[in-house]
Design a protein around this motif. Structure first.
Motif, PDB file in Angstrom:
ATOM      1  N   ARG A  17      38.969  47.832  24.923  1.00  0.00           N
ATOM      2  CA  ARG A  17      38.170  46.765  25.544  1.00  0.00           C
ATOM      3  C   ARG A  17      38.949  46.048  26.643  1.00  0.00           C
ATOM      4  NH1 ARG A  17      32.680  45.685  25.099  1.00  0.00           N
ATOM      5  NH2 ARG A  17      32.017  45.930  22.963  1.00  0.00           N
ATOM      6  N   VAL A  18      40.184  45.657  26.326  1.00  0.00           N
ATOM      7  CA  VAL A  18      40.968  44.900  27.292  1.00  0.00           C
ATOM      8  C   VAL A  18      41.379  45.797  28.467  1.00  0.00           C
ATOM      9  CG1 VAL A  18      43.273  45.126  26.261  1.00  0.00           C
ATOM     10  CG2 VAL A  18      42.675  43.045  27.470  1.00  0.00           C
ATOM     11  N   GLU A  19      41.679  47.060  28.205  1.00  0.00           N
ATOM     12  CA  GLU A  19      42.060  47.980  29.282  1.00  0.00           C
ATOM     13  C   GLU A  19      40.892  48.227  30.238  1.00  0.00           C
ATOM     14  OE1 GLU A  19      45.127  48.724  29.811  1.00  0.00           O
ATOM     15  OE2 GLU A  19      45.935  48.077  27.887  1.00  0.00           O
ATOM     16  N   ARG A  20      39.683  48.416  29.699  1.00  0.00           N
ATOM     17  CA  ARG A  20      38.502  48.604  30.559  1.00  0.00           C
ATOM     18  C   ARG A  20      38.187  47.332  31.339  1.00  0.00           C
ATOM     19  NH1 ARG A  20      37.180  51.449  26.090  1.00  0.00           N
ATOM     20  NH2 ARG A  20      35.834  49.833  25.185  1.00  0.00           N
ATOM     21  N   ALA A  21      38.380  46.188  30.720  1.00  0.00           N
ATOM     22  CA  ALA A  21      38.142  44.926  31.416  1.00  0.00           C
ATOM     23  C   ALA A  21      39.094  44.794  32.607  1.00  0.00           C
ATOM     24  CB  ALA A  21      38.311  43.749  30.466  1.00  0.00           C
ATOM     25  N   PHE A  22      40.358  45.183  32.421  1.00  0.00           N
ATOM     26  CA  PHE A  22      41.303  45.116  33.531  1.00  0.00           C
ATOM     27  C   PHE A  22      40.893  46.050  34.673  1.00  0.00           C
ATOM     28  CE2 PHE A  22      44.756  43.267  30.714  1.00  0.00           C
ATOM     29  CZ  PHE A  22      44.755  42.046  31.367  1.00  0.00           C
ATOM     30  N   GLN A  23      40.373  47.226  34.359  1.00  0.00           N
ATOM     31  CA  GLN A  23      39.907  48.128  35.420  1.00  0.00           C
ATOM     32  C   GLN A  23      38.809  47.455  36.241  1.00  0.00           C
ATOM     33  OE1 GLN A  23      38.707  51.676  33.310  1.00  0.00           O
ATOM     34  NE2 GLN A  23      40.688  52.647  33.606  1.00  0.00           N
ATOM     35  N   THR A  24      37.863  46.834  35.560  1.00  0.00           N
ATOM     36  CA  THR A  24      36.773  46.145  36.251  1.00  0.00           C
ATOM     37  C   THR A  24      37.309  44.958  37.041  1.00  0.00           C
ATOM     38  OG1 THR A  24      35.239  46.799  34.504  1.00  0.00           O
ATOM     39  CG2 THR A  24      34.552  44.977  35.926  1.00  0.00           C
ATOM     40  N   LEU A  25      38.158  44.168  36.429  1.00  0.00           N
ATOM     41  CA  LEU A  25      38.706  42.990  37.098  1.00  0.00           C
ATOM     42  C   LEU A  25      39.555  43.362  38.312  1.00  0.00           C
ATOM     43  CD1 LEU A  25      39.647  40.909  33.943  1.00  0.00           C
ATOM     44  CD2 LEU A  25      37.919  40.288  35.646  1.00  0.00           C
ATOM     45  N   GLN A  26      40.340  44.437  38.216  1.00  0.00           N
ATOM     46  CA  GLN A  26      41.186  44.832  39.343  1.00  0.00           C
ATOM     47  C   GLN A  26      40.366  45.259  40.550  1.00  0.00           C
ATOM     48  OE1 GLN A  26      43.975  47.723  37.826  1.00  0.00           O
ATOM     49  NE2 GLN A  26      45.188  46.164  36.791  1.00  0.00           N
ATOM     50  N   SER A  27      39.163  45.760  40.324  1.00  0.00           N
ATOM     51  CA  SER A  27      38.333  46.164  41.457  1.00  0.00           C
ATOM     52  C   SER A  27      37.510  45.007  42.024  1.00  0.00           C
ATOM     53  CB  SER A  27      37.411  47.323  41.059  1.00  0.00           C
ATOM     54  OG  SER A  27      36.437  46.884  40.135  1.00  0.00           O
ATOM     55  N   ARG A  28      37.259  43.968  41.246  1.00  0.00           N
ATOM     56  CA  ARG A  28      36.374  42.885  41.677  1.00  0.00           C
ATOM     57  C   ARG A  28      37.072  41.548  41.943  1.00  0.00           C
ATOM     58  NH1 ARG A  28      30.786  43.503  40.065  1.00  0.00           N
ATOM     59  NH2 ARG A  28      30.428  45.653  39.465  1.00  0.00           N
ATOM     60  N   LEU A  29      37.957  41.154  41.040  1.00  0.00           N
ATOM     61  CA  LEU A  29      38.549  39.820  41.123  1.00  0.00           C
ATOM     62  C   LEU A  29      39.391  39.593  42.383  1.00  0.00           C
ATOM     63  CD1 LEU A  29      38.928  37.024  39.890  1.00  0.00           C
ATOM     64  CD2 LEU A  29      40.670  37.999  38.373  1.00  0.00           C
ATOM     65  N   PRO A  30      40.235  40.526  42.841  1.00  0.00           N
ATOM     66  CA  PRO A  30      41.004  40.272  44.066  1.00  0.00           C
ATOM     67  C   PRO A  30      40.105  39.988  45.278  1.00  0.00           C
ATOM     68  CG  PRO A  30      41.974  42.108  42.899  1.00  0.00           C
ATOM     69  CD  PRO A  30      40.669  41.793  42.214  1.00  0.00           C
ATOM     70  N   VAL A  31      38.980  40.676  45.349  1.00  0.00           N
ATOM     71  CA  VAL A  31      38.039  40.444  46.450  1.00  0.00           C
ATOM     72  C   VAL A  31      37.478  39.026  46.372  1.00  0.00           C
ATOM     73  CG1 VAL A  31      35.835  41.167  47.457  1.00  0.00           C
ATOM     74  CG2 VAL A  31      37.443  42.895  46.612  1.00  0.00           C
ATOM     75  N   GLU A  32      37.078  38.614  45.163  1.00  0.00           N
ATOM     76  CA  GLU A  32      36.532  37.274  44.968  1.00  0.00           C
ATOM     77  C   GLU A  32      37.573  36.200  45.281  1.00  0.00           C
ATOM     78  OE1 GLU A  32      33.389  36.439  44.250  1.00  0.00           O
ATOM     79  OE2 GLU A  32      32.755  38.534  44.102  1.00  0.00           O
ATOM     80  N   LEU A  33      38.811  36.420  44.853  1.00  0.00           N
ATOM     81  CA  LEU A  33      39.874  35.458  45.133  1.00  0.00           C
ATOM     82  C   LEU A  33      40.153  35.369  46.636  1.00  0.00           C
ATOM     83  CD1 LEU A  33      42.206  36.438  42.162  1.00  0.00           C
ATOM     84  CD2 LEU A  33      41.168  34.187  42.485  1.00  0.00           C
ATOM     85  N   ARG A  34      40.152  36.510  47.314  1.00  0.00           N
ATOM     86  CA  ARG A  34      40.379  36.522  48.761  1.00  0.00           C
ATOM     87  C   ARG A  34      39.251  35.789  49.487  1.00  0.00           C
ATOM     88  NH1 ARG A  34      41.039  41.569  49.356  1.00  0.00           N
ATOM     89  NH2 ARG A  34      38.978  42.090  50.125  1.00  0.00           N
ATOM     90  N   LEU A  35      37.999  36.068  49.106  1.00  0.00           N
ATOM     91  CA  LEU A  35      36.855  35.404  49.738  1.00  0.00           C
ATOM     92  C   LEU A  35      36.884  33.893  49.516  1.00  0.00           C
ATOM     93  CD1 LEU A  35      33.978  37.931  48.900  1.00  0.00           C
ATOM     94  CD2 LEU A  35      35.014  37.484  51.147  1.00  0.00           C
ATOM     95  N   ALA A  36      37.428  33.471  48.391  1.00  0.00           N
ATOM     96  CA  ALA A  36      37.529  32.037  48.088  1.00  0.00           C
ATOM     97  C   ALA A  36      38.767  31.398  48.719  1.00  0.00           C
ATOM     98  CB  ALA A  36      37.549  31.825  46.573  1.00  0.00           C
ATOM     99  N   GLY A  37      39.601  32.204  49.395  1.00  0.00           N
ATOM    100  CA  GLY A  37      40.800  31.676  50.049  1.00  0.00           C
ATOM    101  C   GLY A  37      41.902  31.276  49.085  1.00  0.00           C
TER     102      GLY A  37
END
Length: 188
Positions: free
Chosen positions: A118-138
């Motif tokens: 569960r945690v490993e799959r969550a990291f795969q999803t987060l690594q593809s989405r969260l950096p983009v969201e953080l960058r867009l939020a500055g």
């Protein structure tokens, strides 16, 4: 390993080193409920540390209550075994495992990443989405990234987690703030 049936029965915890934001890599620590895939805690730190896992545990205790078990890797923050001994009695509690013992939380560890699916799959999803969201939020600092996580985790859970059935929750009622603070103290 079969998935747990009750919310809070088993929480998988781990950290992921990644370029989440800014120029330096950082560690995202998450705790995810095994039965629903709900992220119950998330915290950034520069390294995989006791401070970060204490922060995650604080979030869980404050928001949900006391879970039944943590399933983690073999990091020494969770478990320390003296070399050349198999006796649990001769082992030393870590700060984190002592806090869990005080709360009645069991800790199980594994050196196999697939056991924490569960945690490993969550990291795969987060690594593809969260950096983009953080960058867009500055977002460029850990402090701002941790504030951002409060909002982002709610969105993530709404999109990816199964609905929580509170009638099938084994979380024990939340301890008061004083108990949480005393339990998560660094002992010397």
């Amino acid at each position: 390993r079969p998935r747990c049936a009750y919310f809070g029965e088993m929480i998988q915890m781990d950290a992921s080193l990644h370029h989440w934001f800014g120029l330096e890599k950082s560690q995202l620590h998450i705790a995810i409920d095994d039965s629903t895939g709900t992220i119950v805690a998330a915290y950034f730190d520069t390294q995989e540390t006791l401070n970060a896992y204490y922060n995650a545990l604080h979030q869980i205790l404050h928001t949900y209550g006391i879970p039944g078990m943590f399933f983690t890797d073999n990091r020494t923050v969770f478990e320390y075994r003296k070399k050349n001994t198999s006796s649990v009695e001769e082992d030393t509690f870590t700060q984190f495992s002592y806090a869990c013992k005080q709360l009645g939380i069991e800790i199980q560890t594994s050196s196999v990443a697939q056991a924490k699916g569960r945690v490993e799959r969550a990291f795969q999803t987060l690594q593809s989405r969260l950096p983009v969201e953080l960058r867009l939020a500055g977002i460029t600092t850990i402090e701002k990234a941790n504030l951002f996580l409060n909002h982002y985790v709610k969105e993530y859970n709404a999109k990816f987690a199964l609905p929580i059935d509170h009638t099938k929750s084994i979380f024990v009622e939340q301890p008061d703030s004083q108990t949480i603070n005393q339990t998560l103290a660094i002992l010397t």
